[in-house]
Enzyme design. Structure first.
Site, PDB file in Angstrom:
ATOM      1  N   ASN A   8       0.863  -1.176   0.000  1.00 26.16           N
ATOM      2  CA  ASN A   8       0.000   0.000   0.000  1.00 26.16           C
ATOM      3  C   ASN A   8       0.900   1.227   0.000  1.00 26.16           C
ATOM      4  O   ASN A   8       1.477   1.584   1.030  1.00 26.16           O
ATOM      5  CB  ASN A   8      -0.887  -0.043   1.251  1.00 26.16           C
ATOM      6  CG  ASN A   8      -1.848   1.121   1.319  1.00 26.16           C
ATOM      7  OD1 ASN A   8      -1.770   2.058   0.514  1.00 26.16           O
ATOM      8  ND2 ASN A   8      -2.751   1.072   2.270  1.00 26.16           N
ATOM      9  N   HIS A 178     -12.355   2.816   0.019  1.00 27.79           N
ATOM     10  CA  HIS A 178     -12.316   1.755   1.051  1.00 27.79           C
ATOM     11  C   HIS A 178     -13.001   0.476   0.561  1.00 27.79           C
ATOM     12  O   HIS A 178     -13.453  -0.348   1.375  1.00 27.79           O
ATOM     13  CB  HIS A 178     -13.018   2.182   2.361  1.00 27.79           C
ATOM     14  CG  HIS A 178     -12.373   3.306   3.102  1.00 27.79           C
ATOM     15  ND1 HIS A 178     -13.106   4.280   3.737  1.00 27.79           N
ATOM     16  CD2 HIS A 178     -11.076   3.606   3.321  1.00 27.79           C
ATOM     17  CE1 HIS A 178     -12.279   5.143   4.322  1.00 27.79           C
ATOM     18  NE2 HIS A 178     -11.037   4.748   4.082  1.00 27.79           N
ATOM     19  N   ARG A 239     -11.223  15.279   7.787  1.00 25.57           N
ATOM     20  CA  ARG A 239     -12.014  15.705   6.622  1.00 25.57           C
ATOM     21  C   ARG A 239     -13.403  16.151   7.052  1.00 25.57           C
ATOM     22  O   ARG A 239     -14.001  15.556   7.950  1.00 25.57           O
ATOM     23  CB  ARG A 239     -12.162  14.558   5.606  1.00 25.57           C
ATOM     24  CG  ARG A 239     -10.867  14.132   4.945  1.00 25.57           C
ATOM     25  CD  ARG A 239     -11.155  13.211   3.760  1.00 25.57           C
ATOM     26  NE  ARG A 239      -9.941  12.635   3.223  1.00 25.57           N
ATOM     27  CZ  ARG A 239      -9.610  11.340   3.318  1.00 25.57           C
ATOM     28  NH1 ARG A 239     -10.421  10.493   3.944  1.00 25.57           N
ATOM     29  NH2 ARG A 239      -8.498  10.898   2.789  1.00 25.57           N
ATOM     30  N   GLU A 382      -7.527  -5.458   4.852  1.00 28.15           N
ATOM     31  CA  GLU A 382      -7.401  -5.132   3.432  1.00 28.15           C
ATOM     32  C   GLU A 382      -6.280  -5.931   2.778  1.00 28.15           C
ATOM     33  O   GLU A 382      -6.371  -6.334   1.626  1.00 28.15           O
ATOM     34  CB  GLU A 382      -7.178  -3.627   3.270  1.00 28.15           C
ATOM     35  CG  GLU A 382      -8.445  -2.857   3.616  1.00 28.15           C
ATOM     36  CD  GLU A 382      -8.237  -1.382   3.878  1.00 28.15           C
ATOM     37  OE1 GLU A 382      -8.471  -0.595   2.958  1.00 28.15           O
ATOM     38  OE2 GLU A 382      -7.837  -1.025   5.000  1.00 28.15           O
TER      39      GLU A 382
END
Ligand code: AMP
Length: 396
Positions: A8, A178, A239, A382
């Site tokens: 990643n 995601h 955010r 993930e």
């Protein structure tokens, strides 16, 4: 046994996990941070022990070489030839990729085309792919997109009500992010319930520093909270989530800032951090709330209210809900977060099991038997999803 590397790459970091497949056991994992700096941080976990180093790492290519040399140097692998595939998390796969894909020159061209939609992420992903291709020639690389699981949305869910030419000329639409996590936890919950995902209505709450929600009906995402970029949706650590877009022009004028500067504030200085004034980490906020800090309580409440708005809307859109899944840093670990969200959902007939909710980081049902909707904690993974897709797409 197959050794698969899941990678990643962020703009200045490279996270990695080397796994044995199909066992899905972790051989080693770690991260190289502050790539580009003279004092980059390199952390690698071997047999449960974390080793940390501070050293210069000029670019992603150097980061990849540092990691690969270390795998041999530390006897984690006898030879790099043991690594049979590399899976890369790619942020933006646009409408072209509705599944993970073997990395070919054509795939690279398309990922490059989507750089304008993900200018911070896709370029870093491409550099990492190239570095692994150079270091391990002939070993297949697979792209696993954050967006592809959400490609099942209907146009009514992914289109914005803006001039249609923005869509046809510039690909402006909702993509969602995601996806790898939403896919992993939705498949896992179906497994736990012993039912096919195709028979379930699921809402997955991926709530970490970044946060998004997905509505998954009969195995397909029908809506998700993030949009063209990860800025849309619910408020997050830093955010803002959705705001009235005219605020941007207003603040540009009042504070003499450019649009890019205001967008940077909406991405990096808003959410928990913006409302609380100091903290973007939910643990700090929870501590402050316990001391009576009202701004921190407000930062959490603003987010919780919006999360419940999405759940209500997805409940109606799917025509019901079987199971609510909590995942990612906050969803898996924050007892008070889950309690507060479930207590706000009384109208759906959800009944929290307080004792069961007293759990962190493992699969657990947290609602009582009489609850009309079941809720579970399901830790995300993930990297496992990336490794599974690498094996599948590279035909290993
Ligand atoms: P992620 O982006 O998924 O790594 O999640 C990061 C977020 O998870 C941060 O806001 C952390 O504070 C939060 N988190 C991690 N552990 C805990 C915990 N034990 N209690 C509350 N929040 C936690």
């Amino acid at each position: 046994m197959l050794k698969i590397m899941a990678v990643n790459a962020g703009s200045s970091s490279l996270k990695f996990k080397l796994m044995n497949m199909p066992e899905e056991s972790v051989i080693t994992e770690g991260v190289i941070e502050r790539i580009g700096a003279e004092d980059a941080y390199y952390t690698i976990k071997i047999n449960g022990n974390k080793q940390k180093q501070v050293l210069p790492v000029r670019n992603h290519s150097e980061a990849v070489n540092l990691l690969l040399n270390d795998l041999v140097g530390k006897n984690i692998v006898a030879s790099l030839m043991e690594i049979k595939g590399i899976g890369h998390r790619i942020v933006q796969g646009g409408a072209y990729f509705s599944d993970s894909a073997l990395i070919t020159p054509k795939a690279i061209e398309i990922i490059r085309d989507y750089c304008s939609l993900a200018p911070l992420h896709n370029p870093a992903n491409l550099i990492a792919i190239e570095a692994f291709q150079n270091a391990l020639p002939g070993v297949p690389n697979v792209a696993v997109f954050d967006t592809s699981f959400h490609q099942t949305m209907e146009p009514e869910a992914y289109m914005y009500a803006v001039p249609y030419e923005w869509y046809t000329k510039y690909n402006i639409r909702k993509y969602g992010f995601h996806g790898t996590s939403h896919k992993y936890v939705s498949h896992k919950i179906a497994e736990v319930l012993g039912k096919p995902l195709a028979d379930l209505k699921v809402i997955t709450l991926h709530i970490g520093n970044g946060a998004s929600i997905a509505a998954i009906k009969n195995g397909k995402v029908v809506d998700t909270s993030m949009g063209l970029t990860p800025l849309e949706g619910i408020p997050m650590g830093t955010r803002s989530g959705n705001i009235d877009p005219t605020i941007v022009e207003f603040i540009c004028n009042k504070e003499h800032l450019s649009v890019s500067q205001v967008l940077a504030i909406l991405n990096k200085k808003s959410g928990y951090l913006g409302v609380s004034g100091f903290w973007n980490d939910s643990r700090d906020l929870e501590e402050e709330v316990a001391k009576g800090n009202a701004r921190c309580r407000l930062a959490l409440d603003v987010q919780y209210k919006r999360i419940v708005d999405y759940i209500g809307s997805y409940y109606l859109y799917m025509g019901g809900l079987d199971v609510l899944v909590f995942t990612a840093g906050i969803g898996e670990n924050s007892i008070s977060f889950r309690k507060d969200i479930i207590n706000r959902l009384g109208a759906l007939g959800i009944v929290l099991d307080e004792e069961a909710n007293n759990t962190r980081g493992k699969i657990k049902e947290i609602t009582k038997p009489e609850s009309k909707v079941r809720a579970f904690i399901v830790p995300t993974d993930e990297e496992v999803m990336i490794a599974r897709d690498t094996v599948r797409l590279a035909n290993l």
